[in-house]
Design a protein around this motif. Sequence first.
Motif, mmCIF file in Angstrom:
data_model
loop_
_atom_site.group_PDB
_atom_site.id
_atom_site.type_symbol
_atom_site.label_atom_id
_atom_site.label_comp_id
_atom_site.label_asym_id
_atom_site.label_seq_id
_atom_site.Cartn_x
_atom_site.Cartn_y
_atom_site.Cartn_z
ATOM 1 N N LEU A 72 0.831 -1.207 0.000
ATOM 2 C CA LEU A 72 0.000 0.000 0.000
ATOM 3 C C LEU A 72 0.864 1.254 0.000
ATOM 4 O O LEU A 72 0.608 2.194 -0.757
ATOM 5 C CB LEU A 72 -0.923 0.004 1.217
ATOM 6 N N MET A 73 1.891 1.264 0.822
ATOM 7 C CA MET A 73 2.756 2.439 0.891
ATOM 8 C C MET A 73 3.561 2.612 -0.401
ATOM 9 O O MET A 73 3.765 3.737 -0.863
ATOM 10 C CB MET A 73 3.678 2.356 2.103
ATOM 11 N N ALA A 74 3.984 1.513 -1.006
ATOM 12 C CA ALA A 74 4.680 1.597 -2.292
ATOM 13 C C ALA A 74 3.734 2.126 -3.373
ATOM 14 O O ALA A 74 4.137 2.927 -4.227
ATOM 15 C CB ALA A 74 5.238 0.227 -2.684
ATOM 16 N N GLN A 75 2.481 1.710 -3.330
ATOM 17 C CA GLN A 75 1.481 2.203 -4.286
ATOM 18 C C GLN A 75 1.313 3.715 -4.148
ATOM 19 O O GLN A 75 1.228 4.434 -5.143
ATOM 20 C CB GLN A 75 0.149 1.493 -4.039
ATOM 21 N N ASN A 110 4.502 -7.968 16.579
ATOM 22 C CA ASN A 110 5.560 -8.192 17.579
ATOM 23 C C ASN A 110 6.434 -6.965 17.771
ATOM 24 O O ASN A 110 7.596 -7.075 18.176
ATOM 25 C CB ASN A 110 6.416 -9.413 17.235
ATOM 26 N N GLU A 111 5.909 -5.812 17.446
ATOM 27 C CA GLU A 111 6.595 -4.535 17.671
ATOM 28 C C GLU A 111 5.543 -3.445 17.692
ATOM 29 O O GLU A 111 4.491 -3.558 17.058
ATOM 30 C CB GLU A 111 7.643 -4.257 16.588
ATOM 31 N N ALA A 112 5.818 -2.404 18.423
ATOM 32 C CA ALA A 112 4.873 -1.286 18.527
ATOM 33 C C ALA A 112 4.984 -0.383 17.302
ATOM 34 O O ALA A 112 6.047 -0.267 16.693
ATOM 35 C CB ALA A 112 5.160 -0.480 19.790
ATOM 36 N N ASN A 113 3.885 0.226 16.927
ATOM 37 C CA ASN A 113 3.846 1.317 15.938
ATOM 38 C C ASN A 113 4.236 0.932 14.520
ATOM 39 O O ASN A 113 4.662 1.784 13.747
ATOM 40 C CB ASN A 113 4.733 2.484 16.411
ATOM 41 N N TYR A 114 4.097 -0.315 14.135
ATOM 42 C CA TYR A 114 4.524 -0.722 12.790
ATOM 43 C C TYR A 114 3.755 0.046 11.712
ATOM 44 O O TYR A 114 4.361 0.623 10.805
ATOM 45 C CB TYR A 114 4.355 -2.235 12.578
ATOM 46 N N ASP A 115 2.420 0.038 11.792
ATOM 47 C CA ASP A 115 1.618 0.711 10.764
ATOM 48 C C ASP A 115 1.951 2.202 10.673
ATOM 49 O O ASP A 115 2.167 2.733 9.582
ATOM 50 C CB ASP A 115 0.125 0.564 11.057
ATOM 51 N N SER A 116 2.002 2.882 11.806
ATOM 52 C CA SER A 116 2.251 4.325 11.785
ATOM 53 C C SER A 116 3.679 4.631 11.335
ATOM 54 O O SER A 116 3.904 5.606 10.610
ATOM 55 C CB SER A 116 1.957 4.959 13.139
ATOM 56 N N ARG A 117 4.624 3.786 11.710
ATOM 57 C CA ARG A 117 6.014 4.008 11.282
ATOM 58 C C ARG A 117 6.133 3.854 9.765
ATOM 59 O O ARG A 117 6.759 4.680 9.093
ATOM 60 C CB ARG A 117 6.951 3.023 11.991
ATOM 61 N N MET A 118 5.510 2.834 9.205
ATOM 62 C CA MET A 118 5.554 2.640 7.751
ATOM 63 C C MET A 118 4.871 3.797 7.027
ATOM 64 O O MET A 118 5.343 4.249 5.987
ATOM 65 C CB MET A 118 4.895 1.309 7.369
ATOM 66 N N ILE A 121 7.289 6.812 7.192
ATOM 67 C CA ILE A 121 8.436 6.602 6.293
ATOM 68 C C ILE A 121 8.023 6.799 4.833
ATOM 69 O O ILE A 121 8.755 7.378 4.042
ATOM 70 C CB ILE A 121 9.043 5.196 6.504
ATOM 71 N N SER A 122 6.832 6.338 4.491
ATOM 72 C CA SER A 122 6.375 6.394 3.095
ATOM 73 C C SER A 122 5.893 7.763 2.666
ATOM 74 O O SER A 122 5.991 8.124 1.500
ATOM 75 C CB SER A 122 5.253 5.379 2.885
ATOM 76 N N THR A 123 5.315 8.533 3.594
ATOM 77 C CA THR A 123 4.740 9.828 3.209
ATOM 78 C C THR A 123 5.583 11.007 3.665
ATOM 79 O O THR A 123 5.488 12.086 3.091
ATOM 80 C CB THR A 123 3.329 9.994 3.811
ATOM 81 N N GLY A 124 6.342 10.835 4.736
ATOM 82 C CA GLY A 124 7.145 11.931 5.267
ATOM 83 C C GLY A 124 6.343 13.008 5.969
ATOM 84 O O GLY A 124 6.843 14.097 6.204
#
Length: 180
Positions: A72-75, A110-118, A121-124
């Motif tokens: 999704l982020m690459a798209q 198995n880690e916090a904030n994966y969705d928000s971090r991605m 990173i993708s949008t800045g």
Amino acid sequence: QQAQLAQTALFVGIASDDFKDSPGQGDFLIRQVVGVQVSDGSLVVGDVLRPGQRIRFHIRDRDAAVEEVEALMAQYKRARLTEMMKGEPSPPAAGLLMFTCVGRGRALFNEANYDSRMAYISTGVPVAGVFCNGEIGPVSGKSHLHGFTSVFSIVRPRGAKASSDGKADADASDADKESD
């Protein structure tokens, strides 16, 4: 491991278009398997199914969720780059709103904030959001109530014009349609 996932993370995907030859990622509305009726072998699904309706089984696991979030982020990045290369960029995002299920986060990744971090990173751009127990997002252009998903919405400055195709912006997407 697959047998364990099938017992604890089995879902049914309901095809959004019964006539599509090869439905793929984003073409299924995911619903939870609520139970199994042992006496006749039927499944109890969290939605109403019509006879003959196309369904597909889905497993909710970390690897599939990571793959879908990254796709999704690459798209999003490809769409922005394409607009810029055509000389018709939509106004840059001012922020991103994220509505994510309480069943995701550390429990799934198995880690916090994966969705928000991605997303960052993708949008800045800054990411703000809430944890939900049901998220509203599109599947094949129609809004549905989802579970175990993340829904992202791009926020643009007031007065920002629609993209060159006349749509307001197709960046709001259900990030986990098939990897629920």
